[in-house]
Write a protein that holds these residues in place. Structure first.
Motif, PDB file in Angstrom:
ATOM      1  N   ALA A   1      -1.019  53.982  63.245  1.00 22.45           N
ATOM      2  CA  ALA A   1      -0.183  53.890  62.049  1.00 22.45           C
ATOM      3  C   ALA A   1       1.296  53.658  62.324  1.00 22.45           C
ATOM      4  O   ALA A   1       2.037  53.269  61.425  1.00 22.45           O
ATOM      5  CB  ALA A   1      -0.332  55.163  61.224  1.00 22.45           C
ATOM      6  N   VAL A   2       1.735  53.897  63.566  1.00 21.43           N
ATOM      7  CA  VAL A   2       3.167  53.903  63.882  1.00 21.43           C
ATOM      8  C   VAL A   2       3.444  53.069  65.141  1.00 21.43           C
ATOM      9  O   VAL A   2       2.662  53.093  66.088  1.00 21.43           O
ATOM     10  CB  VAL A   2       3.654  55.350  64.109  1.00 21.43           C
ATOM     11  N   LEU A   3       4.578  52.374  65.114  1.00 19.58           N
ATOM     12  CA  LEU A   3       5.064  51.646  66.286  1.00 19.58           C
ATOM     13  C   LEU A   3       6.522  52.045  66.511  1.00 19.58           C
ATOM     14  O   LEU A   3       7.303  52.099  65.559  1.00 19.58           O
ATOM     15  CB  LEU A   3       4.976  50.130  66.060  1.00 19.58           C
ATOM     16  N   ALA A   4       6.872  52.336  67.758  1.00 19.28           N
ATOM     17  CA  ALA A   4       8.264  52.645  68.120  1.00 19.28           C
ATOM     18  C   ALA A   4       8.653  51.759  69.289  1.00 19.28           C
ATOM     19  O   ALA A   4       7.888  51.599  70.243  1.00 19.28           O
ATOM     20  CB  ALA A   4       8.411  54.115  68.489  1.00 19.28           C
TER      21      ALA A   4
ATOM     22  N   VAL B   1      22.980  51.018  69.563  1.00 17.82           N
ATOM     23  CA  VAL B   1      24.234  51.742  69.410  1.00 17.82           C
ATOM     24  C   VAL B   1      24.501  52.552  70.679  1.00 17.82           C
ATOM     25  O   VAL B   1      25.645  52.758  71.066  1.00 17.82           O
ATOM     26  CB  VAL B   1      24.177  52.665  68.169  1.00 17.82           C
ATOM     27  N   SER B   2      23.425  53.000  71.331  1.00 18.98           N
ATOM     28  CA  SER B   2      23.523  53.726  72.596  1.00 18.98           C
ATOM     29  C   SER B   2      22.241  53.466  73.382  1.00 18.98           C
ATOM     30  O   SER B   2      21.233  53.016  72.824  1.00 18.98           O
ATOM     31  CB  SER B   2      23.704  55.232  72.349  1.00 18.98           C
ATOM     32  N   ASP B   3      22.277  53.751  74.694  1.00 16.99           N
ATOM     33  CA  ASP B   3      21.079  53.594  75.509  1.00 16.99           C
ATOM     34  C   ASP B   3      19.958  54.464  74.947  1.00 16.99           C
ATOM     35  O   ASP B   3      20.181  55.635  74.639  1.00 16.99           O
ATOM     36  CB  ASP B   3      21.341  53.988  76.965  1.00 16.99           C
ATOM     37  N   GLY B   4      18.787  53.876  74.806  1.00 17.50           N
ATOM     38  CA  GLY B   4      17.642  54.603  74.279  1.00 17.50           C
ATOM     39  C   GLY B   4      17.471  54.492  72.777  1.00 17.50           C
ATOM     40  O   GLY B   4      16.506  55.010  72.226  1.00 17.50           O
ATOM     41  N   HIS B   5      18.377  53.797  72.093  1.00 13.06           N
ATOM     42  CA  HIS B   5      18.291  53.604  70.635  1.00 13.06           C
ATOM     43  C   HIS B   5      16.909  53.025  70.316  1.00 13.06           C
ATOM     44  O   HIS B   5      16.549  51.943  70.747  1.00 13.06           O
ATOM     45  CB  HIS B   5      19.402  52.653  70.200  1.00 13.06           C
ATOM     46  N   THR B   6      16.136  53.793  69.563  1.00 11.72           N
ATOM     47  CA  THR B   6      14.742  53.470  69.291  1.00 11.72           C
ATOM     48  C   THR B   6      14.518  53.277  67.799  1.00 11.72           C
ATOM     49  O   THR B   6      15.104  53.984  66.982  1.00 11.72           O
ATOM     50  CB  THR B   6      13.843  54.613  69.817  1.00 11.72           C
ATOM     51  N   VAL B   7      13.669  52.317  67.460  1.00 13.67           N
ATOM     52  CA  VAL B   7      13.295  52.063  66.070  1.00 13.67           C
ATOM     53  C   VAL B   7      11.846  52.501  65.884  1.00 13.67           C
ATOM     54  O   VAL B   7      10.976  52.142  66.678  1.00 13.67           O
ATOM     55  CB  VAL B   7      13.456  50.571  65.719  1.00 13.67           C
ATOM     56  N   VAL B   8      11.597  53.270  64.836  1.00 14.47           N
ATOM     57  CA  VAL B   8      10.254  53.759  64.524  1.00 14.47           C
ATOM     58  C   VAL B   8       9.861  53.189  63.168  1.00 14.47           C
ATOM     59  O   VAL B   8      10.612  53.336  62.196  1.00 14.47           O
ATOM     60  CB  VAL B   8      10.216  55.301  64.489  1.00 14.47           C
TER      61      VAL B   8
ATOM     62  N   VAL C   1       4.115  58.960  59.672  1.00 16.09           N
ATOM     63  CA  VAL C   1       5.348  58.681  60.416  1.00 16.09           C
ATOM     64  C   VAL C   1       6.081  59.963  60.783  1.00 16.09           C
ATOM     65  O   VAL C   1       6.588  60.092  61.903  1.00 16.09           O
ATOM     66  CB  VAL C   1       6.281  57.746  59.604  1.00 16.09           C
ATOM     67  N   GLY C   2       6.125  60.921  59.880  1.00 11.43           N
ATOM     68  CA  GLY C   2       6.910  62.141  60.070  1.00 11.43           C
ATOM     69  C   GLY C   2       6.690  62.856  61.391  1.00 11.43           C
ATOM     70  O   GLY C   2       7.647  63.069  62.149  1.00 11.43           O
ATOM     71  N   PRO C   3       5.457  63.243  61.720  1.00  8.16           N
ATOM     72  CA  PRO C   3       5.228  63.958  62.981  1.00  8.16           C
ATOM     73  C   PRO C   3       5.583  63.118  64.212  1.00  8.16           C
ATOM     74  O   PRO C   3       6.082  63.643  65.198  1.00  8.16           O
ATOM     75  CB  PRO C   3       3.729  64.269  62.956  1.00  8.16           C
ATOM     76  N   CYS C   4       5.335  61.823  64.125  1.00 10.40           N
ATOM     77  CA  CYS C   4       5.677  60.939  65.253  1.00 10.40           C
ATOM     78  C   CYS C   4       7.184  60.843  65.430  1.00 10.40           C
ATOM     79  O   CYS C   4       7.686  60.807  66.550  1.00 10.40           O
ATOM     80  CB  CYS C   4       5.100  59.541  65.026  1.00 10.40           C
ATOM     81  N   LEU C   5       7.895  60.810  64.322  1.00 10.45           N
ATOM     82  CA  LEU C   5       9.351  60.675  64.357  1.00 10.45           C
ATOM     83  C   LEU C   5       9.978  61.826  65.138  1.00 10.45           C
ATOM     84  O   LEU C   5      10.805  61.596  66.028  1.00 10.45           O
ATOM     85  CB  LEU C   5       9.885  60.616  62.932  1.00 10.45           C
ATOM     86  N   GLY C   6       9.565  63.050  64.847  1.00 15.89           N
ATOM     87  CA  GLY C   6      10.101  64.201  65.567  1.00 15.89           C
ATOM     88  C   GLY C   6       9.740  64.178  67.043  1.00 15.89           C
ATOM     89  O   GLY C   6      10.579  64.458  67.903  1.00 15.89           O
TER      90      GLY C   6
ATOM     91  N   ILE D   1       8.945  61.551  68.925  1.00 10.34           N
ATOM     92  CA  ILE D   1       9.647  60.454  69.601  1.00 10.34           C
ATOM     93  C   ILE D   1      11.124  60.790  69.759  1.00 10.34           C
ATOM     94  O   ILE D   1      11.712  60.552  70.822  1.00 10.34           O
ATOM     95  CB  ILE D   1       9.448  59.130  68.835  1.00 10.34           C
ATOM     96  N   ALA D   2      11.743  61.376  68.734  1.00  9.60           N
ATOM     97  CA  ALA D   2      13.162  61.740  68.820  1.00  9.60           C
ATOM     98  C   ALA D   2      13.401  62.715  69.964  1.00  9.60           C
ATOM     99  O   ALA D   2      14.358  62.565  70.729  1.00  9.60           O
ATOM    100  CB  ALA D   2      13.634  62.341  67.500  1.00  9.60           C
ATOM    101  N   GLY D   3      12.520  63.710  70.098  1.00  9.74           N
ATOM    102  CA  GLY D   3      12.654  64.661  71.195  1.00  9.74           C
ATOM    103  C   GLY D   3      12.525  63.990  72.552  1.00  9.74           C
ATOM    104  O   GLY D   3      13.284  64.281  73.481  1.00  9.74           O
ATOM    105  N   ALA D   4      11.574  63.069  72.660  1.00 12.22           N
ATOM    106  CA  ALA D   4      11.374  62.352  73.925  1.00 12.22           C
ATOM    107  C   ALA D   4      12.573  61.475  74.260  1.00 12.22           C
ATOM    108  O   ALA D   4      13.025  61.438  75.410  1.00 12.22           O
ATOM    109  CB  ALA D   4      10.098  61.503  73.844  1.00 12.22           C
ATOM    110  N   VAL D   5      13.111  60.785  73.266  1.00 14.09           N
ATOM    111  CA  VAL D   5      14.285  59.937  73.483  1.00 14.09           C
ATOM    112  C   VAL D   5      15.465  60.793  73.928  1.00 14.09           C
ATOM    113  O   VAL D   5      16.161  60.461  74.899  1.00 14.09           O
ATOM    114  CB  VAL D   5      14.634  59.133  72.205  1.00 14.09           C
ATOM    115  N   ALA D   6      15.697  61.901  73.248  1.00 19.26           N
ATOM    116  CA  ALA D   6      16.820  62.780  73.594  1.00 19.26           C
ATOM    117  C   ALA D   6      16.691  63.318  75.014  1.00 19.26           C
ATOM    118  O   ALA D   6      17.659  63.321  75.775  1.00 19.26           O
ATOM    119  CB  ALA D   6      16.915  63.934  72.587  1.00 19.26           C
TER     120      ALA D   6
END
Length: 137
Positions: free
Chosen positions: A24-27, A34-41, A61-66, A68-73
């Motif tokens: 259901a989701v692609l990132a 804007v910065s290194d690692g800037h990801t689009v979900v 999307v919601g659970p994936c967003l959190g 992925i954000a943690g992994a990117v950070a």
């Protein structure tokens, strides 16, 4: 949605540097970061704005967003991150397919220096809240 660039990415017609994908989701990494690692979900199902999406789509999307954000950070050793979603041209939406930007941040990086906040005039906040409550469906 043949003309939608994100739908074409989902279909594999336009290459992306994927960081996550499920049914259901692609990132993927933003090509104008804007910065290194800037990801689009994005949800794989096409919808233009958050309020137009099926609740089931947003729920996927919601659970994936959190996650992925943690992994990117963590991967970018970020001090924090922004999750942004522009809805409509006036809000800065360029691609008319719902998408969320995860922007890793470092303290003092100068990105988004100041939120353009203001104070409501006396009584205005209550008027606006009532207008919103009346239009909730």
């Amino acid at each position: 949605m043949d003309e939608c660039v994100f739908c074409r990415m989902v279909a594999g017609e336009i290459p992306v540097v994927k960081v996550y994908e499920d049914g259901a989701v692609l990132a993927f990494l933003d090509i104008g970061p804007v910065s290194d690692g800037h990801t689009v979900v994005i949800p794989k199902a096409h919808c233009t704005n958050a309020h137009e999406c099926e609740p089931e789509t947003l729920a996927k999307v919601g659970p994936c967003l959190g996650r992925i954000a943690g992994a990117v950070a963590r991967a970018m050793n970020a001090d924090g991150y922004n999750i942004l979603c522009n809805n409509g041209r006036a809000a800065g939406q360029v691609v008319e397919h719902l998408h969320f930007h995860i922007i890793p941040r470092k303290a003092g990086d100068g990105v988004f220096r100041q939120w353009p906040a203001y104070k409501y005039e006396e009584g205005r906040i209550s008027e606006i809240a009532e207008k919103i409550r009346k239009t909730l469906m």
